[in-house]
Design an enzyme around this catalytic site. Sequence first.
Site, PDB file in Angstrom:
ATOM      1  N   ASP A 132       0.594  -0.731  -0.025  1.00 56.36           N
ATOM      2  CA  ASP A 132       0.255   0.050  -0.045  1.00 56.36           C
ATOM      3  C   ASP A 132       0.815   1.015  -0.146  1.00 56.36           C
ATOM      4  OD1 ASP A 132      -2.310   1.641   0.019  1.00 56.36           O
ATOM      5  OD2 ASP A 132      -2.244   1.558   2.159  1.00 56.36           O
ATOM      6  N   CYS A 186     -20.426 -13.331  -4.468  1.00 57.06           N
ATOM      7  CA  CYS A 186     -21.615 -12.338  -3.956  1.00 57.06           C
ATOM      8  C   CYS A 186     -22.814 -12.543  -4.147  1.00 57.06           C
ATOM      9  CB  CYS A 186     -20.758 -10.910  -4.364  1.00 57.06           C
ATOM     10  SG  CYS A 186     -19.277 -10.723  -3.537  1.00 57.06           S
ATOM     11  N   CYS A 189     -26.688 -10.153  -3.146  1.00 56.45           N
ATOM     12  CA  CYS A 189     -26.192 -10.031  -1.863  1.00 56.45           C
ATOM     13  C   CYS A 189     -25.879  -8.121  -1.921  1.00 56.45           C
ATOM     14  CB  CYS A 189     -25.553 -10.693  -0.854  1.00 56.45           C
ATOM     15  SG  CYS A 189     -24.961  -9.833   0.855  1.00 56.45           S
ATOM     16  N   CYS A 192     -23.191  -4.652   2.217  1.00 52.59           N
ATOM     17  CA  CYS A 192     -22.509  -3.707   1.898  1.00 52.59           C
ATOM     18  C   CYS A 192     -23.022  -2.854   1.170  1.00 52.59           C
ATOM     19  CB  CYS A 192     -20.957  -4.062   1.127  1.00 52.59           C
ATOM     20  SG  CYS A 192     -20.854  -4.277   0.139  1.00 52.59           S
ATOM     21  N   CYS A 196     -23.505   1.162   3.713  1.00 54.56           N
ATOM     22  CA  CYS A 196     -22.796   2.306   3.749  1.00 54.56           C
ATOM     23  C   CYS A 196     -23.449   3.270   4.400  1.00 54.56           C
ATOM     24  CB  CYS A 196     -22.021   2.488   2.507  1.00 54.56           C
ATOM     25  SG  CYS A 196     -21.054   3.790   2.960  1.00 54.56           S
ATOM     26  N   CYS A 212     -16.653   8.292   1.385  1.00 50.06           N
ATOM     27  CA  CYS A 212     -16.157   7.006   2.269  1.00 50.06           C
ATOM     28  C   CYS A 212     -15.332   7.557   3.601  1.00 50.06           C
ATOM     29  CB  CYS A 212     -15.051   6.316   1.460  1.00 50.06           C
ATOM     30  SG  CYS A 212     -14.111   4.685   2.868  1.00 50.06           S
ATOM     31  N   CYS A 239     -13.578   3.262   8.747  1.00 46.25           N
ATOM     32  CA  CYS A 239     -14.716   2.476   8.752  1.00 46.25           C
ATOM     33  C   CYS A 239     -15.305   1.430   8.511  1.00 46.25           C
ATOM     34  CB  CYS A 239     -16.312   3.376   8.333  1.00 46.25           C
ATOM     35  SG  CYS A 239     -17.605   2.709   8.345  1.00 46.25           S
ATOM     36  N   CYS A 242     -18.817  -1.918   6.219  1.00 47.98           N
ATOM     37  CA  CYS A 242     -19.241  -2.438   5.078  1.00 47.98           C
ATOM     38  C   CYS A 242     -18.477  -3.471   4.859  1.00 47.98           C
ATOM     39  CB  CYS A 242     -19.346  -1.795   3.758  1.00 47.98           C
ATOM     40  SG  CYS A 242     -17.121  -1.516   3.278  1.00 47.98           S
ATOM     41  N   CYS A 246     -20.979  -8.486   6.163  1.00 44.15           N
ATOM     42  CA  CYS A 246     -20.642  -8.962   4.385  1.00 44.15           C
ATOM     43  C   CYS A 246     -20.351 -10.564   5.582  1.00 44.15           C
ATOM     44  CB  CYS A 246     -19.327  -8.723   4.596  1.00 44.15           C
ATOM     45  SG  CYS A 246     -18.240 -10.169   2.750  1.00 44.15           S
TER      46      CYS A 246
END
Length: 349
Positions: A132, A186, A189, A192, A196, A212, A239, A242, A246
Amino acid sequence: MREWALALGFSQIGVAGVDLSTAEPGLSAWLAAGCHGDMAYMAAHGLKRARPAELLPGTLSVITARMDYLPADTAAGWQARELQRLSHPDEAIVSMYARGRDYHKVLRQRLQKLADQMTEAFGPLGYRVFTDSAPVLEVELATRSGLGWRGKHTLLLNRDAGSMYFLGEIFINVALPPTPPATPHCGSCRACIDICPTQAILAPYRLDARRCISYLTIEHAGPIPVELRPLMGNHIYGCDDCQLVCPWNKFAQTSRLPDFDARAGLVNPSLAEVFAWTEDDFLRLTEGSPIRRIGHERWLRNVAVALGNALRAAESAPARQAITSALQSRVDDPSALVREHVAWALAQV
């Protein structure tokens, strides 16, 4: 290599090729729409993010790795317990990944050790490790190498581990056989998307970072948009909403490393408590933590917003008075940014 990676604390590794050309149109459209917000480095590097061989000339393969980060003492039902904290407006919520040691340091050191072992076993290699920290399409590479699939919230999902893990990469100048990609699971569904608070997930697989909460509390340097402040609740750094809803995170795994064990002061602190931190307190209590990167000023900005939301939700006069007193302690803060958010918060009564 898998045995070495597991011994170093990684949960899984894979191998991806370097041709990410099919991801370029989506990246270009996302940047053109301005969804990256203040993250100028996203646009500055442009399509280099989708071209590993341009980032590190000679790259022929990318070794991807993931490392679980839930603290070792995480017990069954953790998702429900974390969600319950949203209903305690005077409690400060720090994203789970940030409650322990800075993951950048942990992953980078261990990826380097893995690369060192490879060099020792196979001879000199051209490589570079990333966590990252550079223009890398991490989720795209992880998806192509079989670590999981991209969820509708844009995070990586794994059938056996959900999404509570960090990603890292080793760009290498050796053509390794790629591992097969994972299939998505997924289905219909949309948990998420629906949870939010700021509706930052515009559509499946499309996130507007400007809305976000993680972006607003960490990446965004200036005033938080007034219209979004009431929606942020008691989130003060990041946060997890989401991820908490899940279904796949019922399979999330705890870390085998003590580095990610939560620090006591970051699990259940009150907003008033962390708002009272001096800059010296902040630097001392966040030493070695990813939180330190935002600095004391933005920390106070975030907490002021949460206190304003708590003031609006307070159901008794004593509760309102306690929150008001905490805010008034920084009415004359040296920072104009903090003063503006304190003034907004006091107006929420």
